[in-house]
Design a protein around this motif. Structure first.
Motif, PDB file in Angstrom:
ATOM      1  N   TYR A 113      -7.459  -0.598   4.799  1.00  0.00           N
ATOM      2  CA  TYR A 113      -8.519  -1.898   5.161  1.00  0.00           C
ATOM      3  C   TYR A 113      -9.799  -2.005   4.303  1.00  0.00           C
ATOM      4  O   TYR A 113     -10.498  -2.533   5.091  1.00  0.00           O
ATOM      5  CB  TYR A 113      -9.707  -1.285   6.378  1.00  0.00           C
ATOM      6  CG  TYR A 113      -8.217  -0.295   7.762  1.00  0.00           C
ATOM      7  CD1 TYR A 113      -8.050  -1.087   9.041  1.00  0.00           C
ATOM      8  CD2 TYR A 113      -7.468   0.865   7.843  1.00  0.00           C
ATOM      9  CE1 TYR A 113      -7.071  -0.548   9.763  1.00  0.00           C
ATOM     10  CE2 TYR A 113      -6.152   0.795   8.779  1.00  0.00           C
ATOM     11  CZ  TYR A 113      -6.398   0.460   9.466  1.00  0.00           C
ATOM     12  OH  TYR A 113      -5.474   0.389  11.226  1.00  0.00           O
ATOM     13  N   TYR A 114      -8.664  -1.834   3.281  1.00  0.00           N
ATOM     14  CA  TYR A 114     -10.346  -1.991   2.397  1.00  0.00           C
ATOM     15  C   TYR A 114      -8.988  -3.190   0.964  1.00  0.00           C
ATOM     16  O   TYR A 114      -7.923  -2.226   0.543  1.00  0.00           O
ATOM     17  CB  TYR A 114     -10.786  -0.948   1.904  1.00  0.00           C
ATOM     18  CG  TYR A 114     -11.499  -0.912   0.176  1.00  0.00           C
ATOM     19  CD1 TYR A 114     -12.526  -1.253   0.711  1.00  0.00           C
ATOM     20  CD2 TYR A 114     -11.072  -0.694  -0.984  1.00  0.00           C
ATOM     21  CE1 TYR A 114     -13.909  -1.381  -0.503  1.00  0.00           C
ATOM     22  CE2 TYR A 114     -12.286  -0.870  -2.117  1.00  0.00           C
ATOM     23  CZ  TYR A 114     -13.024  -1.305  -1.671  1.00  0.00           C
ATOM     24  OH  TYR A 114     -14.063  -0.868  -2.630  1.00  0.00           O
ATOM     25  N   PHE A 115      -9.707  -3.960   0.686  1.00  0.00           N
ATOM     26  CA  PHE A 115      -9.218  -4.534  -0.914  1.00  0.00           C
ATOM     27  C   PHE A 115      -9.877  -4.048  -2.333  1.00  0.00           C
ATOM     28  O   PHE A 115     -10.709  -3.859  -2.232  1.00  0.00           O
ATOM     29  CB  PHE A 115      -9.648  -6.048  -0.847  1.00  0.00           C
ATOM     30  CG  PHE A 115      -9.302  -7.163   0.021  1.00  0.00           C
ATOM     31  CD1 PHE A 115      -8.083  -7.737   0.203  1.00  0.00           C
ATOM     32  CD2 PHE A 115     -10.023  -7.110   1.279  1.00  0.00           C
ATOM     33  CE1 PHE A 115      -7.621  -8.532   0.918  1.00  0.00           C
ATOM     34  CE2 PHE A 115      -9.649  -8.437   2.423  1.00  0.00           C
ATOM     35  CZ  PHE A 115      -8.192  -8.935   1.629  1.00  0.00           C
ATOM     36  N   ASP A 116      -9.044  -3.552  -2.329  1.00  0.00           N
ATOM     37  CA  ASP A 116      -9.082  -2.068  -3.656  1.00  0.00           C
ATOM     38  C   ASP A 116      -8.730  -3.239  -5.229  1.00  0.00           C
ATOM     39  O   ASP A 116      -7.549  -3.212  -5.494  1.00  0.00           O
ATOM     40  CB  ASP A 116      -8.041  -0.545  -3.597  1.00  0.00           C
ATOM     41  CG  ASP A 116      -8.822   0.098  -5.417  1.00  0.00           C
ATOM     42  OD1 ASP A 116      -9.742  -0.587  -5.672  1.00  0.00           O
ATOM     43  OD2 ASP A 116      -7.777   1.087  -4.734  1.00  0.00           O
ATOM     44  N   LEU A 117      -9.862  -3.421  -5.743  1.00  0.00           N
ATOM     45  CA  LEU A 117      -9.572  -4.647  -6.871  1.00  0.00           C
ATOM     46  C   LEU A 117      -9.460  -3.864  -7.891  1.00  0.00           C
ATOM     47  O   LEU A 117      -9.116  -4.216  -9.449  1.00  0.00           O
ATOM     48  CB  LEU A 117     -10.633  -5.464  -7.289  1.00  0.00           C
ATOM     49  CG  LEU A 117     -11.576  -6.199  -5.632  1.00  0.00           C
ATOM     50  CD1 LEU A 117     -13.175  -6.897  -6.355  1.00  0.00           C
ATOM     51  CD2 LEU A 117     -10.586  -7.721  -5.446  1.00  0.00           C
ATOM     52  N   ASN A 118      -9.948  -2.791  -8.214  1.00  0.00           N
ATOM     53  CA  ASN A 118      -9.297  -1.785  -9.163  1.00  0.00           C
ATOM     54  C   ASN A 118      -7.865  -1.059  -9.323  1.00  0.00           C
ATOM     55  O   ASN A 118      -6.950  -0.230  -9.912  1.00  0.00           O
ATOM     56  CB  ASN A 118     -10.310  -0.379  -9.736  1.00  0.00           C
ATOM     57  CG  ASN A 118     -11.563  -0.409  -9.729  1.00  0.00           C
ATOM     58  OD1 ASN A 118     -11.895  -1.597 -10.012  1.00  0.00           O
ATOM     59  ND2 ASN A 118     -12.464   0.229  -8.646  1.00  0.00           N
ATOM     60  N   GLN A 119      -7.242  -1.420  -7.586  1.00  0.00           N
ATOM     61  CA  GLN A 119      -5.490  -1.428  -8.085  1.00  0.00           C
ATOM     62  C   GLN A 119      -5.114  -2.406  -7.962  1.00  0.00           C
ATOM     63  O   GLN A 119      -5.179  -3.343  -7.116  1.00  0.00           O
ATOM     64  CB  GLN A 119      -5.303  -0.762  -6.450  1.00  0.00           C
ATOM     65  CG  GLN A 119      -3.597  -0.061  -6.458  1.00  0.00           C
ATOM     66  CD  GLN A 119      -3.703   0.632  -4.865  1.00  0.00           C
ATOM     67  OE1 GLN A 119      -4.105   1.922  -5.196  1.00  0.00           O
ATOM     68  NE2 GLN A 119      -3.386  -0.470  -3.901  1.00  0.00           N
ATOM     69  N   SER A 120      -4.000  -2.700  -9.218  1.00  0.00           N
ATOM     70  CA  SER A 120      -3.379  -3.801  -8.865  1.00  0.00           C
ATOM     71  C   SER A 120      -1.913  -3.880  -7.535  1.00  0.00           C
ATOM     72  O   SER A 120      -1.422  -2.624  -7.113  1.00  0.00           O
ATOM     73  CB  SER A 120      -2.669  -3.594 -10.346  1.00  0.00           C
ATOM     74  OG  SER A 120      -3.250  -3.779 -11.222  1.00  0.00           O
ATOM     75  N   TYR A 121      -1.802  -4.774  -7.898  1.00  0.00           N
ATOM     76  CA  TYR A 121      -1.059  -4.717  -7.021  1.00  0.00           C
ATOM     77  C   TYR A 121       0.641  -4.607  -6.971  1.00  0.00           C
ATOM     78  O   TYR A 121       1.414  -4.828  -8.072  1.00  0.00           O
ATOM     79  CB  TYR A 121      -0.017  -6.575  -5.767  1.00  0.00           C
ATOM     80  CG  TYR A 121       0.861  -7.019  -5.497  1.00  0.00           C
ATOM     81  CD1 TYR A 121       0.932  -6.105  -3.604  1.00  0.00           C
ATOM     82  CD2 TYR A 121       1.986  -7.417  -6.113  1.00  0.00           C
ATOM     83  CE1 TYR A 121       1.919  -6.783  -3.318  1.00  0.00           C
ATOM     84  CE2 TYR A 121       3.087  -7.783  -5.068  1.00  0.00           C
ATOM     85  CZ  TYR A 121       3.213  -7.417  -4.340  1.00  0.00           C
ATOM     86  OH  TYR A 121       4.643  -7.598  -3.646  1.00  0.00           O
TER      87      TYR A 121
END
Length: 430
Positions: A368-376
């Motif tokens: 439920y969160y866009f984690d910009l620190n985690q690569s796809y």
């Protein structure tokens, strides 16, 4: 005697001719069989080659990641379409955040922005050539129906839209009021919170969570703090009661506001700071997620992020329900249930069952969160919201390619006629 002699000669000639005919016919038969055998071998070889090519293509299609093209939009004024490079549009959104505008400040309606921002950080999914794209993302952020009409006028001039009538276009409708009047948008795939329009079905709608940027609660320290809180409140609801259509909220408020194990706060009268609000959330076992803009509003996302078991008054399609089993951590309650009966039921739930649901939420909160620190990556141990949106698109990918192939194989006249039809007949053919 002469007659007999002549007839014998004729008979001999006929016999010789007959024998020669047999020999010649057999010769041609053998030659033809040999040619046919060679032809058959060549045909079989050609079929094998074609099968090999098809298998290679299928393997390539299966192995290739989907490709997304980001549409560039023309510049306009504030009431029209904004032309932007990706960086300019993100800067525009961030300026609104800094300006503390009501619509943008809580960031609860910013899904298309955060999806766009993380998409730019994922070059392996992007293509600069729209003809190689499986999906075309249109980063258009507004609730203004007039602006959506202007957008459609622009898109209808583009070859990418004309080719498949927008069927492979991807939009973000992150607010319940983002409902363009133009029916042509309903051919496209849309990211939207719950079902805000029933004119289209599961294929076109990717149900996404209401976005909440609770940065202090998603860090390792924040997660540890959430898990360390003692749950002293059985049932919590914080929300406004001033609107006339909040009938369910008012019903529960009237029944339970004075209950010793419940906390009900009318936020239109008693304003809470963010810290006060989330302190109550983290110290509650159950959170009542009554309808707001939609059936669950942003309370469902907030409850999951802080480990408060959601109580859903209305059962509806929820975000990523193909990947997340909501029965593992929520309770669905029919609207006709007496609030006091619900309260008695919640009080009797064993602590072991409550603990299992809280553990499940702690394992899936990042969805439920866009984690910009985690690569796809498909292999991320905890998939965030962006990962699951891409997973939803991958499920639709064979259908999109089948629709595109269906349209591409038609003659110009058939192609024109098929484009006049709605989406569903083409899907049935596929």
């Amino acid at each position: 005697y002469n007659t007999i002699k002549i007839n014998s000669i004729y008979i001999i000639i006929l016999l010789i001719g007959f024998i020669l005919g047999i020999i010649i016919s057999n010769f041609f038969f053998l030659v033809t069989c040999g040619m046919n055998e060679n032809s058959n071998q060549k045909l079989i070889s050609k079929i094998d080659d074609n099968n090999r090519v098809l298998n290679n293509n299928n393997n390539n299609n299966n192995n290739n990641k989907l490709k997304i093209y980001i549409m560039n939009l023309p510049w306009g004024n504030e009431n029209s379409i904004k032309r932007f490079t990706e960086e300019l549009w993100i800067e525009s959104f961030e300026n609104k955040l800094k300006a503390n505008q009501t619509r943008w400040n809580p960031q609860q309606y910013g899904t298309e922005y955060w999806f766009h921002k993380k998409l730019l950080q994922t070059p392996q999914l992007l293509t600069k050539n729209s003809s190689f794209a499986d999906f075309i993302f249109v980063p258009f952020y507004t609730q203004d129906s007039v602006a959506w009409k202007v957008l459609l006028d622009f898109l209808e001039t583009k070859s990418e839209w004309k080719q498949y009538q927008g069927r492979n276009f991807l939009f973000g409708w992150s607010h319940a009021y983002t409902k363009p009047k133009e029916s042509k948008f309903y051919n496209s795939i849309r990211m939207l919170p719950e079902i805000i329009d029933h004119r289209t079905g599961r294929f076109e709608n990717i149900i996404i969570p209401y976005q909440q940027r609770l940065e202090k609660y998603v860090t390792q320290q924040g997660r540890h703090w959430i898990l360390s809180q003692k749950k002293n409140i059985t049932l919590l609801f914080i929300g406004s009661l001033k609107q006339d259509n909040f009938l369910v909220r008012k019903k529960y408020f009237n029944f339970l506001s004075n209950h010793s194990a419940a906390v009900f706060i009318d936020s239109s009268i008693n304003k809470l700071t963010e810290d006060q609000y989330f302190k109550l959330l983290t110290t509650s076992k159950f959170c009542l997620c009554g309808a707001g803009d939609l059936w669950t509003s942003r309370r469902l996302t907030e409850a999951i992020l802080v480990g408060c078991i959601p109580i859903l008054i209305q059962q509806t399609r929820l975000s990523f329900d193909m990947f997340i089993d909501y029965s593992q951590f929520t309770y669905f309650v029919p609207t006709f249930v007496n609030p006091l009966d619900l309260m008695n039921f919640l009080i009797k739930i064993p602590e072991e069952e409550i603990s299992k649901k809280q553990i499940y939420m702690n394992n899936i909160w990042k969805s439920y969160y866009f984690d910009l620190n985690q690569s796809y990556s498909k292999n991320n141990q905890q998939m965030d919201e962006f990962d699951l949106i891409i997973k939803e698109l991958e499920i639709r990918l064979p259908w999109i390619r089948a629709i595109k192939n269906d349209i591409d194989r038609f003659s110009p006249l058939e192609n024109y006629l098929m484009k006049q039809l709605p989406r569903y007949p083409i899907e049935i053919v596929c």
